[in-house]
Design a protein around this motif. Sequence first.
Motif, PDB file in Angstrom:
ATOM      1  N   SER A 128     -22.693  51.888 -17.987  1.00 58.12           N
ATOM      2  CA  SER A 128     -23.684  52.559 -17.161  1.00 58.12           C
ATOM      3  C   SER A 128     -23.066  53.781 -16.507  1.00 58.12           C
ATOM      4  O   SER A 128     -21.966  53.720 -15.971  1.00 58.12           O
ATOM      5  CB  SER A 128     -24.201  51.605 -16.082  1.00 58.12           C
ATOM      6  N   PRO A 143     -27.740  49.101 -18.481  1.00 58.74           N
ATOM      7  CA  PRO A 143     -26.547  48.321 -18.744  1.00 58.74           C
ATOM      8  C   PRO A 143     -26.604  47.517 -20.027  1.00 58.74           C
ATOM      9  O   PRO A 143     -25.593  47.279 -20.644  1.00 58.74           O
ATOM     10  CB  PRO A 143     -26.458  47.398 -17.509  1.00 58.74           C
ATOM     11  N   TRP A 154     -21.069  47.506 -16.279  1.00 59.68           N
ATOM     12  CA  TRP A 154     -20.659  48.556 -15.342  1.00 59.68           C
ATOM     13  C   TRP A 154     -20.133  49.777 -16.085  1.00 59.68           C
ATOM     14  O   TRP A 154     -20.496  50.921 -15.809  1.00 59.68           O
ATOM     15  CB  TRP A 154     -19.594  48.000 -14.414  1.00 59.68           C
ATOM     16  N   GLY A 203     -22.113  53.153 -12.836  1.00 62.00           N
ATOM     17  CA  GLY A 203     -20.808  52.592 -12.547  1.00 62.00           C
ATOM     18  C   GLY A 203     -19.728  53.647 -12.527  1.00 62.00           C
ATOM     19  O   GLY A 203     -18.725  53.515 -11.830  1.00 62.00           O
TER      20      GLY A 203
END
Length: 509
Positions: A354, A84, A351, A357
């Motif tokens: 990544s 992240p 999020w 996510g």
Amino acid sequence: MSKKAVLGVLAAALAVAYGGSTWWAGTQIKSSYDVALGELPKQTALVRVIERSYERNFLGAVSTVTLELGCPAEAEVAPAASAPAAAPAAATTDVAQATTEGEEEEPTEDDGDAKATPPKPVRITFRDTIRHGPFAGGTLAAAVIDSELVLDAKAQAEAEKLFGKAKPVTAHTKVGFGGGFTSDLTVAPAKLAEEGKGEFAWQGAQARLDMDAARTRLRYDMTMPGMDINTASKGVQVKVGKFTAKADMDGSAGWLLATGKSEGRLDSFELNAPKGLLPGGEGAAPAKSIKVLLQSIDLTGEATIKDGLYASEGAFKGKGKVNETAIDKFEIASSARRIQAAGYKKLADAWLQSTDGAGCGQRSKGQKDAMQALIEQLAPDLKAMAKHSPEAGLDRMLIEIGGQSAELSYSVALAGVTDEDLKLPGNTLLLQRGVLKANARVPVKWIEKLAETGAESGQTPPPELIAGLIEQAEQSGYVKRAGDDVVSQVEFSEGQLKLIGKPVGNFGK
């Protein structure tokens, strides 16, 4: 100096000035492309610049860019736990690179799902034909840009099945000398008919976008004339009327936290299913036809940031008819309040950057471990946001029929969180400081009508038993009568659950 000489010098000066302006405009546009395409992949792991070229000459340029949308191929294996906070390329690093060479991960009961792969990413290529200013395409501007999709022979053949010879998507953009731009986007009408399957007709779309030089202020107007869908197997017909929308948004705090107002209107939505929508099983009663008509549907939204706290609200309202029942009014309104903007942006950015996510290959054990690492990394920010008493919920869902209405609302929040509370585990914090409120109100006549309809298929008790069932529920404290309505209230706060104001449990103490 003679008059001719003066005019010659003046003409030469103008030529040099025009040439310098054109070169400057070309340089500015090239720089804008570099910045925009450099920033794009940093926003989300689901967009990657695969290939680009920029062929520039004195009067203009041609930019060709290929984007890949969706989960990257590497997402079949888990990214590193630090993904992240890293660049998108690092976010998709194969976890195998982080293991000791020669070691193999022991199989687990989850390995049966490890082979589940995300959908194959899609690649889209678009070409921008740029004319440099100061007089670009007959208008005073830094540049004028015409954009279109670039399709190979196979994709072109497929596109022609839908759009005919028209270009599927085009855009005409005028770039101002200050760096802002206005873009007119057009999606061509499309039509597809397959014998035995059905028909699809899309009347296209148009939109105008105005963006400032800082890329933080956006205004847009959009129109979609309509769409028709007919399926042959069940004769289902869907007709979507004209839809319009406009917004004035400020993205200076990040587009995930864009503030401003938006509104839209859908003239009508029609659904006609003469054979029903769900397939009937063997021996099941014949499906009943369904007709739905929604009209004059208005959508509104507004978001603000004040004292570092983000708030938003939206509403959806209109009228309509379901079979022979006229709906005088329906309304859905929701909101969120006291969301710490800085913390929310950090969480959202992590999020989006990544692949976890995005749900890319999340079934593998490695992905589950990486997701857990992501959650643990973001936990401190979640707790910090809790101190601001964030709240979100459904403010109102209302349906009005024949002068009577039913209404539902709920909200979830955190309240009274202290520094000491932040030391607690997440679940304990929710149980001690979480607040849930829900309210419902339904006319008794509606319950009786539903019972009458359901009793025909044996799914509900007969209508004559409804009064007794409501009375039993009232004696048990689940509901209460309020005139011609039945109401119920649920509240959870400080670890205490209450039903219509009466404690029914003690949690988290």
